[in-house]
Design a protein around this motif. Structure first.
Motif, PDB file in Angstrom:
ATOM      1  N   VAL A  22      58.819   0.303 -17.626  1.00 29.04           N
ATOM      2  CA  VAL A  22      59.795   1.060 -18.410  1.00 29.04           C
ATOM      3  C   VAL A  22      59.718   2.526 -18.007  1.00 29.04           C
ATOM      4  O   VAL A  22      58.649   3.027 -17.626  1.00 29.04           O
ATOM      5  CB  VAL A  22      59.576   0.933 -19.935  1.00 29.04           C
ATOM      6  CG1 VAL A  22      59.727  -0.496 -20.396  1.00 29.04           C
ATOM      7  CG2 VAL A  22      58.222   1.510 -20.342  1.00 29.04           C
ATOM      8  N   ARG A  23      60.850   3.180 -18.058  1.00 28.40           N
ATOM      9  CA  ARG A  23      60.888   4.637 -17.962  1.00 28.40           C
ATOM     10  C   ARG A  23      61.358   5.148 -19.314  1.00 28.40           C
ATOM     11  O   ARG A  23      62.414   4.741 -19.807  1.00 28.40           O
ATOM     12  CB  ARG A  23      61.832   5.120 -16.872  1.00 28.40           C
ATOM     13  CG  ARG A  23      61.928   6.654 -16.779  1.00 28.40           C
ATOM     14  CD  ARG A  23      62.784   7.096 -15.616  1.00 28.40           C
ATOM     15  NE  ARG A  23      62.841   8.543 -15.505  1.00 28.40           N
ATOM     16  CZ  ARG A  23      63.904   9.277 -15.820  1.00 28.40           C
ATOM     17  NH1 ARG A  23      65.018   8.688 -16.254  1.00 28.40           N
ATOM     18  NH2 ARG A  23      63.889  10.583 -15.688  1.00 28.40           N
ATOM     19  N   VAL A  24      60.542   6.011 -19.924  1.00 24.74           N
ATOM     20  CA  VAL A  24      60.887   6.542 -21.241  1.00 24.74           C
ATOM     21  C   VAL A  24      61.210   8.028 -21.127  1.00 24.74           C
ATOM     22  O   VAL A  24      60.565   8.773 -20.375  1.00 24.74           O
ATOM     23  CB  VAL A  24      59.751   6.310 -22.257  1.00 24.74           C
ATOM     24  CG1 VAL A  24      59.558   4.825 -22.495  1.00 24.74           C
ATOM     25  CG2 VAL A  24      58.447   6.940 -21.808  1.00 24.74           C
ATOM     26  N   ILE A  25      62.236   8.433 -21.861  1.00 19.56           N
ATOM     27  CA  ILE A  25      62.667   9.833 -21.918  1.00 19.56           C
ATOM     28  C   ILE A  25      62.637  10.239 -23.386  1.00 19.56           C
ATOM     29  O   ILE A  25      63.278   9.600 -24.226  1.00 19.56           O
ATOM     30  CB  ILE A  25      64.080   9.995 -21.335  1.00 19.56           C
ATOM     31  CG1 ILE A  25      64.105   9.547 -19.866  1.00 19.56           C
ATOM     32  CG2 ILE A  25      64.555  11.441 -21.463  1.00 19.56           C
ATOM     33  CD1 ILE A  25      65.491   9.364 -19.310  1.00 19.56           C
ATOM     34  N   VAL A  26      61.895  11.288 -23.692  1.00 20.42           N
ATOM     35  CA  VAL A  26      61.610  11.642 -25.077  1.00 20.42           C
ATOM     36  C   VAL A  26      61.997  13.100 -25.326  1.00 20.42           C
ATOM     37  O   VAL A  26      61.531  14.004 -24.615  1.00 20.42           O
ATOM     38  CB  VAL A  26      60.111  11.430 -25.391  1.00 20.42           C
ATOM     39  CG1 VAL A  26      59.787  11.830 -26.807  1.00 20.42           C
ATOM     40  CG2 VAL A  26      59.719   9.975 -25.159  1.00 20.42           C
ATOM     41  N   GLN A  27      62.845  13.329 -26.321  1.00 21.74           N
ATOM     42  CA  GLN A  27      63.280  14.673 -26.687  1.00 21.74           C
ATOM     43  C   GLN A  27      62.853  14.984 -28.121  1.00 21.74           C
ATOM     44  O   GLN A  27      63.153  14.243 -29.052  1.00 21.74           O
ATOM     45  CB  GLN A  27      64.807  14.786 -26.588  1.00 21.74           C
ATOM     46  CG  GLN A  27      65.391  16.108 -27.069  1.00 21.74           C
ATOM     47  CD  GLN A  27      64.939  17.284 -26.232  1.00 21.74           C
ATOM     48  OE1 GLN A  27      65.215  17.326 -25.042  1.00 21.74           O
ATOM     49  NE2 GLN A  27      64.245  18.235 -26.841  1.00 21.74           N
ATOM     50  N   GLY A  28      62.121  16.096 -28.304  1.00 20.69           N
ATOM     51  CA  GLY A  28      61.709  16.514 -29.637  1.00 20.69           C
ATOM     52  C   GLY A  28      62.835  17.191 -30.402  1.00 20.69           C
ATOM     53  O   GLY A  28      63.826  17.645 -29.827  1.00 20.69           O
ATOM     54  N   GLY A  29      62.709  17.246 -31.716  1.00 14.52           N
ATOM     55  CA  GLY A  29      63.711  17.886 -32.565  1.00 14.52           C
ATOM     56  C   GLY A  29      63.678  19.404 -32.449  1.00 14.52           C
ATOM     57  O   GLY A  29      62.637  20.010 -32.186  1.00 14.52           O
ATOM     58  N   ILE A  63      56.102   3.692 -16.852  1.00 17.26           N
ATOM     59  CA  ILE A  63      54.954   2.922 -17.336  1.00 17.26           C
ATOM     60  C   ILE A  63      55.074   1.477 -16.878  1.00 17.26           C
ATOM     61  O   ILE A  63      56.097   0.820 -17.128  1.00 17.26           O
ATOM     62  CB  ILE A  63      54.881   2.967 -18.882  1.00 17.26           C
ATOM     63  CG1 ILE A  63      55.009   4.408 -19.391  1.00 17.26           C
ATOM     64  CG2 ILE A  63      53.599   2.340 -19.381  1.00 17.26           C
ATOM     65  CD1 ILE A  63      55.497   4.514 -20.818  1.00 17.26           C
ATOM     66  N   GLU A  64      54.042   0.962 -16.222  1.00 17.62           N
ATOM     67  CA  GLU A  64      54.021  -0.450 -15.843  1.00 17.62           C
ATOM     68  C   GLU A  64      53.876  -1.309 -17.100  1.00 17.62           C
ATOM     69  O   GLU A  64      53.167  -0.945 -18.039  1.00 17.62           O
ATOM     70  CB  GLU A  64      52.869  -0.720 -14.883  1.00 17.62           C
ATOM     71  CG  GLU A  64      52.982  -0.001 -13.543  1.00 17.62           C
ATOM     72  CD  GLU A  64      54.217  -0.437 -12.765  1.00 17.62           C
ATOM     73  OE1 GLU A  64      54.523  -1.656 -12.751  1.00 17.62           O
ATOM     74  OE2 GLU A  64      54.864   0.443 -12.166  1.00 17.62           O
ATOM     75  N   ALA A  65      54.530  -2.462 -17.096  1.00 18.59           N
ATOM     76  CA  ALA A  65      54.480  -3.343 -18.266  1.00 18.59           C
ATOM     77  C   ALA A  65      53.042  -3.750 -18.591  1.00 18.59           C
ATOM     78  O   ALA A  65      52.683  -3.922 -19.764  1.00 18.59           O
ATOM     79  CB  ALA A  65      55.338  -4.577 -18.025  1.00 18.59           C
ATOM     80  N   SER A  66      52.224  -3.893 -17.556  1.00 24.56           N
ATOM     81  CA  SER A  66      50.829  -4.289 -17.777  1.00 24.56           C
ATOM     82  C   SER A  66      50.041  -3.239 -18.552  1.00 24.56           C
ATOM     83  O   SER A  66      49.013  -3.558 -19.158  1.00 24.56           O
ATOM     84  CB  SER A  66      50.151  -4.567 -16.435  1.00 24.56           C
ATOM     85  OG  SER A  66      50.182  -3.406 -15.605  1.00 24.56           O
TER      86      SER A  66
END
Length: 243
Positions: free
Chosen positions: A57-64, A94-97
């Motif tokens: 997965v590739r995660v993209i995270v934005q704070g408030g 992130i690798e699924a493992s």
């Protein structure tokens, strides 16, 4: 005699199941298969077992973003407020493992605006487990007191980068200035990677709203009336699913 057709298959991407003879894609070579968006502030659970084919997965995270302060100047006087700062941003592959059975997702809310002569609230952090964390922006301050003489209020420092493979801090909330009891300029809110801060204002009114995600609220401006600050932009978490 009719010739028998024969197909050649690239073994970089395909494999033949020896038991069934079925032609199958190799796990991890399918590319992007779906995108999940978490936009409402709150807490969620991501379970990799819901996607048996998941490779990473590739995660993209934005704070408030930070909210702006309220202002309530005395009659015939002026108070100008700075904008809130933008929220931080983070991304990780992130690798699924490496994922747990369940990973907690948090979408941070934008900070509430201040009421009266009170500072705005800071935005909340957003996160995907411990892999990507993006801090929230700081609320706009309420340091300028009511008056008619020239004065300034410093801008609000943006948060530093959080946790992740790639991180970015939030934009500074802009400072405010008073020239007299009838002329002033409030500060614009800080930008984020996924949004814009609210604009500054020269006319009396409450803090200005953000655009997109994670921007800081624009500052309020009072010429003798009570006005409230505005809320910062809510955060966002995006999860890209690769098979």
């Amino acid at each position: 005699m009719i010739p028998i057709a024969r197909a050649c298959v690239c073994d970089d991407y395909f494999t033949v199941d020896p038991a069934t003879g079925q032609l199958c894609l190799k796990p991890g070579t399918m590319g992007l298969r779906g995108i999940l968006y978490y936009g409402t502030p709150g807490t969620y659970q991501f379970r990799k077992g819901d996607y048996p084919w998941l490779a990473r997965v590739r995660v993209i995270v934005q704070g408030g973003g930070g909210g702006s302060a309220g202002a309530d100047a005395d009659a015939g006087e002026c108070i100008a407020r700075p904008g809130g700062s933008g929220g931080g941003w983070s991304s990780s592959l992130i690798e699924a493992s490496a994922l747990g059975v369940s990973e907690t997702i948090v979408v941070g809310a934008g900070g509430a605006g201040g009421v009266g002569n009170n500072s705005g609230n800071s935005g909340d952090a957003s996160s995907f487990g411990g892999f990507a964390i993006a801090p929230g922006g700081a609320g706009g301050t309420a340091t300028m007191v009511s008056g008619t003489t020239p004065d300034t209020a410093s801008g609000v420092v943006g948060p530093a980068g959080g946790t992740g493979d790639d991180t970015s801090g939030g934009g500074f909330g802009h400072g405010a200035i008073r020239l007299s009891g009838t002329k002033g300029l409030s500060g614009a809110g800080g930008d984020s990677r996924l949004g814009h801060g609210g604009g500054g204002r020269a006319s009396e009114g409450g803090g200005t709203v953000t655009r997109g995600r994670g921007g800081g609220a624009g500052g309020s401006l009072s010429y003798g009336g009570a006005v409230s600050g505005s809320q910062g932009g809510d955060g966002l978490v995006i999860v890209e699913l690769y098979g």
